[in-house]
Write an enzyme that holds these catalytic residues in place. Sequence first.
Site, PDB file in Angstrom:
ATOM      1  CB  CYS A   1      -5.921  -1.770   4.507  1.00 43.81           C
ATOM      2  SG  CYS A   1      -4.172  -2.213   4.504  1.00 43.81           S
TER       3      CYS A   1
ATOM      4  NE  ARG B   1      -9.915   6.877  -5.710  1.00 42.04           N
ATOM      5  CZ  ARG B   1      -9.231   5.814  -5.331  1.00 42.04           C
ATOM      6  NH1 ARG B   1      -9.690   5.044  -4.372  1.00 42.04           N
ATOM      7  NH2 ARG B   1      -8.084   5.518  -5.911  1.00 42.04           N
TER       8      ARG B   1
ATOM      9  CD1 TRP C   1       5.047  -9.171  16.667  1.00 42.35           C
ATOM     10  CD2 TRP C   1       6.036  -7.421  15.707  1.00 42.35           C
ATOM     11  NE1 TRP C   1       6.105  -9.649  15.932  1.00 42.35           N
ATOM     12  CE2 TRP C   1       6.734  -8.583  15.330  1.00 42.35           C
ATOM     13  CE3 TRP C   1       6.495  -6.201  15.227  1.00 42.35           C
ATOM     14  CZ2 TRP C   1       7.854  -8.559  14.505  1.00 42.35           C
ATOM     15  CZ3 TRP C   1       7.604  -6.160  14.404  1.00 42.35           C
ATOM     16  CH2 TRP C   1       8.271  -7.342  14.051  1.00 42.35           C
TER      17      TRP C   1
ATOM     18  CD  GLU D   1      -2.059   3.847   3.510  1.00 43.32           C
ATOM     19  OE1 GLU D   1      -3.230   4.042   3.863  1.00 43.32           O
ATOM     20  OE2 GLU D   1      -1.756   3.089   2.559  1.00 43.32           O
TER      21      GLU D   1
ATOM     22  CB  CYS E   1      -0.876   0.013   1.247  1.00 48.99           C
ATOM     23  SG  CYS E   1      -2.046  -1.347   1.331  1.00 48.99           S
TER      24      CYS E   1
END
Length: 151
Positions: A95, A89, A134, A63, A61
Amino acid sequence: MRVPARDLTDDDHELIAYARRIVDAQTDGENGVHTMGAAVRAADGAMYGGINVHHFLGGPCAELVALGHARASGARQLSTIVAVGNCGRGPVGPCGRDRQVLFDYHPGIRVILPTPDGIRSVRITDLMPLASVWTPEGGTQPYDVSVFGQD
């Protein structure tokens, strides 16, 4: 559940415009593989960009590409990130995979995304309720209330 959000700052608007310039200059159309641009701001104010590389196997992605660009450029502390779509957009929320990566590597980062009150900035920790941290050293850690605070 309502996520705490803040109004956009001038720096936030600048970051959105930077991501918009990236996707506008590099998109290959609605059905192309480069349809999302992203920008991340480092603690020192520097901005780094990325564009997605869509592939049927997954592909990164925008990002994640922006995070890699920032890291490769020496930025370690990041304050804000945004992704915008091509063809006009606006900002798009990350996500689930991106949210987890942001949470794990930059738990203090703010994310610019659409909310019920319009485009706002929220903490990544507010997008990951009851998440577990994590780390490369320790793997998945138990839920830690100090990361999220209490109501």
